[in-house]
Write an enzyme that holds these catalytic residues in place. Structure first.
Site, PDB file in Angstrom:
ATOM      1  N   GLU A   1     -16.026   6.629   5.328  1.00  0.00           N
ATOM      2  CA  GLU A   1     -15.443   5.951   6.844  1.00  0.00           C
ATOM      3  C   GLU A   1     -15.208   7.036   7.863  1.00  0.00           C
ATOM      4  OE1 GLU A   1     -11.207   5.375   5.425  1.00  0.00           O
ATOM      5  OE2 GLU A   1     -11.155   7.215   4.315  1.00  0.00           O
TER       6      GLU A   1
ATOM      7  N   ARG B   1       0.806  -1.231  -0.106  1.00  0.00           N
ATOM      8  CA  ARG B   1      -0.032  -0.143   0.097  1.00  0.00           C
ATOM      9  C   ARG B   1       0.736   1.163   0.151  1.00  0.00           C
ATOM     10  NH1 ARG B   1      -4.401   0.506   4.496  1.00  0.00           N
ATOM     11  NH2 ARG B   1      -2.902   1.029   5.851  1.00  0.00           N
TER      12      ARG B   1
ATOM     13  N   LYS C   1      -2.542   6.789   0.959  1.00  0.00           N
ATOM     14  CA  LYS C   1      -2.400   7.034   2.393  1.00  0.00           C
ATOM     15  C   LYS C   1      -1.461   8.202   2.629  1.00  0.00           C
ATOM     16  CE  LYS C   1      -2.163   4.745   6.714  1.00  0.00           C
ATOM     17  NZ  LYS C   1      -3.140   5.488   7.530  1.00  0.00           N
TER      18      LYS C   1
END
Ligand code: PXG
Length: 286
Positions: free
Chosen positions: A182, A50, A149
């Site tokens: 989220e 990721r 991220k």
């Protein structure tokens, strides 16, 4: 505490980076948060994939191969002699000139911190938390894909402030279309008539590794799982609700915008998944 910065180790007090690093100046960089359970690093490979995907998406060249990064993480964890803890891995754009031009940064910087993390006080794992819906929306994928991220968390931070002002520990964020995305640092799940549901990544959430672990555990329990679209109505009328994240692990939600969820106590499926997660975390290797 020993901190890794660009191939060297520093004591916590001495661990510093330049004020000209574009990570500081512009939030230009990516990061990962990873858990150490029982001297083992939980799903390290998935976190590294990721991290490298996030870096690739923002055209940031990580100065280490993935294998060397893995070694650097293992070495930093070993030096800190941590049995249980938390790893914060950052790649910043590096030192450059003033002005956002990333081309002025010659080399990205890698920072590895090994420490502890406790996002919510322990008691809330038993009694559950109350959350609100934030007015700050999740940044949409045509601006900055939420799967990246990045070091930019300002809209999530604003949502967190809203939660705190409402006397809550967490806020749920909607996407621009009004679907549930989220929470500020966690993915969200509901359970309705024994079906475990969570917004699919399409609705603006990070592809959470804890989320993925929980979907696997629910499947192993024979529970039906759906990655789908959810609205506030779905949250309000859910039988159970919980959040997942590396920092949060699994935490029950017992109220959303003043509406009790189910019985107003942590649900049975949530509790089973919390137990399964604890067991898996301490037994799984990389
Ligand atoms: N959504 C967002 C926006 C996150 O930042 C998650 C979901 C959950 O993903 P993982 O892969 O961790 O299950 C995150 C992760 C912190 C902290 O310091 C935040 C996260 C993880 C660890 C620490 O606030 N967020």
């Amino acid at each position: 505490m020993t901190v890794y910065i660009d191939g060297r180790f520093y004591e916590k007090e001495e661990a510093m980076i330049s004020v000209y690093d574009h990570g500081v100046l512009y939030g230009d960089g990516v990061f990962e948060g990873i858990r150490i359970y029982n001297s083992r690093i939980f799903r390290l490979q998935d976190h590294l994939v990721r991290l490298y995907d996030s870096a690739h998406a923002i055209m940031l060249t990580v100065p280490l191969s993935m294998e060397d990064m893995e070694q650097a993480v293992l070495e930093t964890v070993a030096l800190n002699r941590k049995k249980n803890g938390y790893i914060r891995l950052l790649v910043t754009r590096g030192v450059g000139d003033l002005g956002i031009n990333p081309l002025s940064c010659r080399r990205a910087s890698v920072i590895i911190i090994v420490d502890d993390i406790q996002l919510y006080p322990r008691e809330y794992y038993d009694k559950g938390i109350k959350i609100i819906t934030a007015s700050s929306r999740r940044i949409s994928s045509d601006s900055l894909d939420p799967r990246i991220k990045s070091l930019n968390y300002l809209n999530n931070i604003l949502a967190k402030i809203e939660a705190q002002q409402a006397g809550c520990l967490e806020a749920v964020m909607l996407n621009r279309q009004g679907f549930i995305a989220e929470c500020t640092g966690d993915n969200i799940f509901i359970v309705k008539q024994s079906v475990v549901k969570t917004p699919s990544a399409f609705f603006g959430s990070l592809g959470g590794i804890t989320r993925d672990t929980v979907l696997g555990l629910a499947g192993q329990r024979g529970l039906a799982c759906m990655e789908t679209g959810l609205t506030q109505y779905d949250l309000y009328t859910a039988d159970e609700c919980f959040l997942t994240g590396t920092g949060a692990e699994i935490i029950p939600v017992v109220s959303v915008d003043g509406r009790a969820i189910g019985t107003g106590n942590p649900g049975e499926v949530t509790k089973v998944l919390m137990r399964d997660f604890t067991e898996k975390a301490s037994s799984e290797f990389i």
